[in-house]
Design a protein around this motif. Structure first.
Motif, PDB file in Angstrom:
ATOM      1  N   SER A 164     -38.101 -79.002  11.424  1.00 30.72           N
ATOM      2  CA  SER A 164     -38.138 -79.629  12.743  1.00 30.72           C
ATOM      3  C   SER A 164     -38.380 -78.601  13.859  1.00 30.72           C
ATOM      4  O   SER A 164     -38.281 -77.380  13.650  1.00 30.72           O
ATOM      5  N   GLY A 165     -38.693 -79.093  15.041  1.00 28.49           N
ATOM      6  CA  GLY A 165     -38.875 -78.232  16.201  1.00 28.49           C
ATOM      7  C   GLY A 165     -39.909 -77.129  16.008  1.00 28.49           C
ATOM      8  O   GLY A 165     -40.808 -77.207  15.179  1.00 28.49           O
ATOM      9  N   ILE A 166     -39.762 -76.073  16.812  1.00 22.27           N
ATOM     10  CA  ILE A 166     -40.670 -74.930  16.759  1.00 22.27           C
ATOM     11  C   ILE A 166     -40.612 -74.249  15.384  1.00 22.27           C
ATOM     12  O   ILE A 166     -41.629 -73.839  14.829  1.00 22.27           O
ATOM     13  N   GLU A 167     -39.419 -74.123  14.817  1.00 18.13           N
ATOM     14  CA  GLU A 167     -39.250 -73.475  13.517  1.00 18.13           C
ATOM     15  C   GLU A 167     -40.062 -74.189  12.436  1.00 18.13           C
ATOM     16  O   GLU A 167     -40.632 -73.544  11.543  1.00 18.13           O
ATOM     17  N   GLY A 168     -40.124 -75.506  12.500  1.00 16.35           N
ATOM     18  CA  GLY A 168     -40.858 -76.268  11.502  1.00 16.35           C
ATOM     19  C   GLY A 168     -42.352 -76.288  11.764  1.00 16.35           C
ATOM     20  O   GLY A 168     -43.168 -76.044  10.867  1.00 16.35           O
ATOM     21  N   PHE A 169     -42.744 -76.550  13.026  1.00 17.90           N
ATOM     22  CA  PHE A 169     -44.161 -76.704  13.367  1.00 17.90           C
ATOM     23  C   PHE A 169     -44.927 -75.391  13.198  1.00 17.90           C
ATOM     24  O   PHE A 169     -46.065 -75.370  12.726  1.00 17.90           O
ATOM     25  N   TYR A 170     -44.303 -74.276  13.586  1.00 20.84           N
ATOM     26  CA  TYR A 170     -44.956 -72.969  13.507  1.00 20.84           C
ATOM     27  C   TYR A 170     -44.443 -72.139  12.331  1.00 20.84           C
ATOM     28  O   TYR A 170     -44.485 -70.905  12.367  1.00 20.84           O
ATOM     29  N   ASP A 171     -43.978 -72.802  11.282  1.00 25.30           N
ATOM     30  CA  ASP A 171     -43.377 -72.090  10.146  1.00 25.30           C
ATOM     31  C   ASP A 171     -44.343 -71.072   9.538  1.00 25.30           C
ATOM     32  O   ASP A 171     -43.951 -69.942   9.233  1.00 25.30           O
ATOM     33  N   GLN A 172     -45.607 -71.444   9.366  1.00 25.92           N
ATOM     34  CA  GLN A 172     -46.576 -70.543   8.741  1.00 25.92           C
ATOM     35  C   GLN A 172     -46.844 -69.301   9.586  1.00 25.92           C
ATOM     36  O   GLN A 172     -47.155 -68.234   9.058  1.00 25.92           O
ATOM     37  N   ASP A 173     -46.748 -69.435  10.919  1.00 23.65           N
ATOM     38  CA  ASP A 173     -46.925 -68.272  11.797  1.00 23.65           C
ATOM     39  C   ASP A 173     -45.690 -67.378  11.776  1.00 23.65           C
ATOM     40  O   ASP A 173     -45.797 -66.151  11.808  1.00 23.65           O
ATOM     41  N   LEU A 174     -44.518 -67.994  11.755  1.00 21.35           N
ATOM     42  CA  LEU A 174     -43.263 -67.256  11.837  1.00 21.35           C
ATOM     43  C   LEU A 174     -42.899 -66.566  10.523  1.00 21.35           C
ATOM     44  O   LEU A 174     -42.280 -65.508  10.523  1.00 21.35           O
ATOM     45  N   ILE A 175     -43.284 -67.165   9.406  1.00 18.60           N
ATOM     46  CA  ILE A 175     -42.779 -66.703   8.108  1.00 18.60           C
ATOM     47  C   ILE A 175     -43.379 -65.377   7.663  1.00 18.60           C
ATOM     48  O   ILE A 175     -42.741 -64.602   6.937  1.00 18.60           O
ATOM     49  N   GLY A 176     -44.609 -65.084   8.066  1.00 18.12           N
ATOM     50  CA  GLY A 176     -45.242 -63.830   7.665  1.00 18.12           C
ATOM     51  C   GLY A 176     -45.775 -63.878   6.241  1.00 18.12           C
ATOM     52  O   GLY A 176     -45.795 -64.934   5.597  1.00 18.12           O
ATOM     53  N   LEU A 177     -46.213 -62.728   5.718  1.00 21.91           N
ATOM     54  CA  LEU A 177     -46.774 -62.626   4.365  1.00 21.91           C
ATOM     55  C   LEU A 177     -45.896 -61.710   3.513  1.00 21.91           C
ATOM     56  O   LEU A 177     -45.587 -60.588   3.921  1.00 21.91           O
ATOM     57  N   SER A 178     -45.531 -62.185   2.337  1.00 25.17           N
ATOM     58  CA  SER A 178     -44.686 -61.397   1.433  1.00 25.17           C
ATOM     59  C   SER A 178     -45.463 -60.221   0.857  1.00 25.17           C
ATOM     60  O   SER A 178     -46.678 -60.306   0.644  1.00 25.17           O
ATOM     61  N   GLY A 179     -44.761 -59.118   0.600  1.00 21.81           N
ATOM     62  CA  GLY A 179     -45.345 -57.964  -0.066  1.00 21.81           C
ATOM     63  C   GLY A 179     -44.987 -57.978  -1.544  1.00 21.81           C
ATOM     64  O   GLY A 179     -44.300 -58.889  -2.028  1.00 21.81           O
ATOM     65  N   LEU A 180     -45.446 -56.972  -2.277  1.00 23.00           N
ATOM     66  CA  LEU A 180     -45.215 -56.936  -3.720  1.00 23.00           C
ATOM     67  C   LEU A 180     -45.023 -55.491  -4.190  1.00 23.00           C
ATOM     68  O   LEU A 180     -45.758 -54.600  -3.775  1.00 23.00           O
ATOM     69  N   MET A 181     -44.030 -55.292  -5.031  1.00 29.14           N
ATOM     70  CA  MET A 181     -43.797 -53.990  -5.660  1.00 29.14           C
ATOM     71  C   MET A 181     -43.955 -54.166  -7.173  1.00 29.14           C
ATOM     72  O   MET A 181     -43.252 -54.981  -7.788  1.00 29.14           O
ATOM     73  N   ARG A 182     -44.921 -53.430  -7.759  1.00 23.91           N
ATOM     74  CA  ARG A 182     -45.150 -53.512  -9.196  1.00 23.91           C
ATOM     75  C   ARG A 182     -44.764 -52.177  -9.832  1.00 23.91           C
ATOM     76  O   ARG A 182     -45.277 -51.122  -9.462  1.00 23.91           O
ATOM     77  N   ILE A 183     -43.836 -52.229 -10.797  1.00 23.77           N
ATOM     78  CA  ILE A 183     -43.289 -51.012 -11.404  1.00 23.77           C
ATOM     79  C   ILE A 183     -43.401 -51.110 -12.925  1.00 23.77           C
ATOM     80  O   ILE A 183     -43.050 -52.133 -13.522  1.00 23.77           O
ATOM     81  N   GLU A 184     -43.863 -50.028 -13.565  1.00 17.90           N
ATOM     82  CA  GLU A 184     -43.882 -49.971 -15.029  1.00 17.90           C
ATOM     83  C   GLU A 184     -42.460 -49.764 -15.539  1.00 17.90           C
ATOM     84  O   GLU A 184     -41.685 -49.016 -14.943  1.00 17.90           O
ATOM     85  N   ARG A 185     -42.139 -50.412 -16.638  1.00 22.96           N
ATOM     86  CA  ARG A 185     -40.800 -50.257 -17.208  1.00 22.96           C
ATOM     87  C   ARG A 185     -40.891 -50.129 -18.727  1.00 22.96           C
ATOM     88  O   ARG A 185     -41.883 -50.541 -19.342  1.00 22.96           O
ATOM     89  N   ASP A 186     -39.832 -49.584 -19.322  1.00 24.76           N
ATOM     90  CA  ASP A 186     -39.831 -49.397 -20.771  1.00 24.76           C
ATOM     91  C   ASP A 186     -39.341 -50.650 -21.478  1.00 24.76           C
ATOM     92  O   ASP A 186     -39.092 -51.690 -20.849  1.00 24.76           O
ATOM     93  N   LEU A 187     -39.161 -50.558 -22.815  1.00 27.01           N
ATOM     94  CA  LEU A 187     -38.750 -51.725 -23.607  1.00 27.01           C
ATOM     95  C   LEU A 187     -37.364 -52.238 -23.241  1.00 27.01           C
ATOM     96  O   LEU A 187     -37.019 -53.378 -23.520  1.00 27.01           O
ATOM     97  N   PHE A 188     -36.564 -51.372 -22.624  1.00 23.03           N
ATOM     98  CA  PHE A 188     -35.217 -51.783 -22.236  1.00 23.03           C
ATOM     99  C   PHE A 188     -35.164 -52.276 -20.794  1.00 23.03           C
ATOM    100  O   PHE A 188     -34.092 -52.531 -20.249  1.00 23.03           O
ATOM    101  N   GLY A 189     -36.333 -52.380 -20.157  1.00 26.59           N
ATOM    102  CA  GLY A 189     -36.383 -52.892 -18.794  1.00 26.59           C
ATOM    103  C   GLY A 189     -36.107 -51.857 -17.727  1.00 26.59           C
ATOM    104  O   GLY A 189     -35.974 -52.178 -16.558  1.00 26.59           O
ATOM    105  N   ARG A 190     -36.029 -50.563 -18.126  1.00 26.23           N
ATOM    106  CA  ARG A 190     -35.743 -49.504 -17.173  1.00 26.23           C
ATOM    107  C   ARG A 190     -37.042 -48.982 -16.565  1.00 26.23           C
ATOM    108  O   ARG A 190     -38.033 -48.823 -17.283  1.00 26.23           O
ATOM    109  N   PRO A 191     -37.068 -48.702 -15.246  1.00 29.01           N
ATOM    110  CA  PRO A 191     -38.288 -48.176 -14.615  1.00 29.01           C
ATOM    111  C   PRO A 191     -38.693 -46.844 -15.248  1.00 29.01           C
ATOM    112  O   PRO A 191     -37.853 -45.995 -15.550  1.00 29.01           O
ATOM    113  N   ILE A 192     -40.002 -46.676 -15.463  1.00 30.92           N
ATOM    114  CA  ILE A 192     -40.536 -45.419 -15.974  1.00 30.92           C
ATOM    115  C   ILE A 192     -40.816 -44.512 -14.780  1.00 30.92           C
ATOM    116  O   ILE A 192     -41.664 -44.819 -13.943  1.00 30.92           O
ATOM    117  N   LEU A 193     -40.081 -43.415 -14.681  1.00 27.87           N
ATOM    118  CA  LEU A 193     -40.148 -42.556 -13.505  1.00 27.87           C
ATOM    119  C   LEU A 193     -41.551 -42.016 -13.262  1.00 27.87           C
ATOM    120  O   LEU A 193     -41.993 -41.895 -12.118  1.00 27.87           O
TER     121      LEU A 193
END
Length: 355
Positions: A164-193
Motif C-alpha cells: 500500500s501507499g508509496i512503499e507499495g506503489f514504488y516498491d521496485q524503485d525502493l527495493i534496489g538490485l540484489s548482489g551475489l557472492m559465489r564461493i568455491e567450497r570443498d566436499l564438506f561445504g567449507r570455503p576453499i581459501l
C-alpha cells in the motif's frame, strides 16, 4: 591362488572402484549436483531507499536489525537453548521447538531483532546459534502519514515487499538490485581459501522525495482528530494541495495505523479512504455549478432569488437542509447557506447542456 595374485586382484577392484566413483562425480552427477556441491551462492541484500518530505525531512529510514539462526547439529542442550531464547524472544517454547528442524544444517528462527535483543542472547553464550546483520524499516514520525507511506511486510518466501501507499506503489524503485557472492567450497561445504570467488555488488534502492510537507501533515492530523472527537465521526480525511500546482502538501485519514507495527492492525484499515473510496460530491459541487453559471453570464453574483419554500422536480421535492427559507437572497448568499432550492434555480439558469 598365490598371495601375489590375491593382492593384485584387490588392487584392481580398488582401482576400478575409484575410477567408477570419479566417473560418477565428474560425468553422471555433474549436470545435477556438482555445481551445487562445488559452488556456494550467497545473496547480498541491497539497502532499501529512503523517503523524504519536500524539505528533506526523513519520513522513512532503515535501522539495523538482526536475524537469529540456529545450527541444529551444534546444539549441546536443546531444552536449555529453548528456555534461554524464549526469555528474550517471548514467542513460546512450543513455537521455538517446532522451528528447530534437526535434519537441516541451518534454520532461521526470527528476523527483526534489535541490537538490545541480540546482546541479551549473545551474553548467554548458547552453543549452536548465530546472527545475520540485516535492516528493517523505521518510520520516525510513526503514524503521521501511515496511509500515504504504507509499510514494508513479507511476501510468501519471506522477502521484504512494500504494501500500500508509496512503499507499495514504488516498491521496485525502493527495493534496489540484489548482489551475489559465489564461493568455491570443498566436499564438506567449507570455503576453499585459494579457490575462485566472484562478487557482484548490490545496488541500493532509489531515495524518494515527496511533495508532502510534514509540518502541514502534523497540523491537519491534529485538526482532524479534533474534528472527529467533536462531531463523534467514525472516520475522516483531509487533503491539502497547492492551488497553483496541485501538488499534494498533506494527506491524512483517520483511523490510521502504526507502520512499524502494521501486523497488529486489520487489513481493512490500510485502505487510504482519501483516494480509494467513493463519495457523493454533495454541497462541495455547488461552487462549480455557480462558477459555471457566472462564467456563461447566465447570472451575476448580486442577482436575487426568492427562496420561498421547497421546489418540486418531477417526483422529487427539493428542500433546504433545515427546511427553513430566507426569502429574497443573492447568488452569494445561496452559496453561503448552501441552499439546495437556490442551486436548483442556478442549475436551471445554466441549462442541462452546460451542466
Amino acid at each position: 591362488m598365490s598371495k601375489l595374485k590375491i593382492i593384485f586382484f584387490i588392487f584392481i577392484v580398488f582401482f576400478i572402484t575409484i575410477i567408477a566413483r570419479l566417473f560418477y562425480l565428474q560425468v553422471i552427477a555433474s549436470y545435477s549436483t556438482s555445481k551445487s556441491s562445488y559452488l556456494n551462492y550467497n545473496r547480498i541484500t541491497p539497502q532499501r531507499g529512503f523517503i523524504f518530505d519536500r524539505n528533506g525531512k526523513p519520513l522513512v529510514l532503515n535501522q539495523p536489525s538482526f536475524r537469529l539462526f540456529i545450527e541444529p547439529k551444534k546444539i549441546k542442550d536443546k531444552k536449555e537453548l529453548i528456555e534461554k531464547l524464549d526469555k528474550v524472544l517471548t514467542i513460546g517454547e512450543a513455537t521455538l521447538e517446532a522451528k528447530i528442524d534437526e535434519t537441516k544444517e541451518w534454520v532461521a528462527i526470527q528476523s527483526g531483532l534489535t541490537e538490545d535483543q541480540k546482546n541479551k542472547i549473545a551474553k548467554q553464550k548458547i552453543s549452536g546459534i548465530g546472527f545475520e546483520d540485516n535492516s528493517q524499516r523505521y518510520y520516525p514520525e510513526s503514524s503521521l502519514a501511515a496511509h500515504l507511506l504504507g509499510f514494508v511486510g513479507k511476501n510468501k518466501v519471506g522477502d521484504n515487499i512494500g504494501y500500500s501507499g508509496i512503499e507499495g506503489f514504488y516498491d521496485q524503485d525502493l527495493i534496489g538490485l540484489s548482489g551475489l557472492m559465489r564461493i568455491e567450497r570443498d566436499l564438506f561445504g567449507r570455503p576453499i581459501l585459494l579457490g575462485n570467488q566472484e562478487k557482484i555488488e548490490s545496488e541500493n534502492g532509489r531515495n524518494l522525495t515527496l511533495t508532502i510537507d510534514s509540518s502541514v501533515q502534523k497540523i491537519i492530523k491534529a485538526k482532524l482528530i479534533e474534528g472527529i472527537e467533536r462531531y463523534k465521526a467514525k472516520e475522516g480525511c483531509v487533503i491539502v494541495a497547492d492551488p497553483n500546482t496541485l501538488e499534494i502538501l498533506a494527506m491524512n485519514c483517520l483511523p490510521d495505523f502504526d507502520p512499524d507495527k502494521y501486523y497488529q492492525f486489520s487489513q481493512d484499515i490500510f485502505v487510504n479512504q482519501a483516494i480509494s473510496s467513493l463519495y457523493e460530491p454533495g454541497s462541495t459541487f455547488k461552487p462549480m455549478i455557480m462558477a459555471a453559471a457566472i462564467n456563461e453570464k447566465n447570472l451575476k453574483p448580486d442577482d436575487f432569488f426568492d427562496e420561498e419554500g421547497p421546489i418540486s422536480i418531477g417526483e422529487y421535492k427539493v428542500k433546504t437542509w433545515d427546511d427553513k427559507y430566507s426569502g429574497k437572497i443573492t447568488m452569494t448568499r445561496i452559496l453561503e447557506k448552501s441552499s439546495n432550492v437556490g442551486m436548483v434555480y442556478v442549475g436551471q439558469k445554466l441549462g442541462n447542456d452546460n451542466i
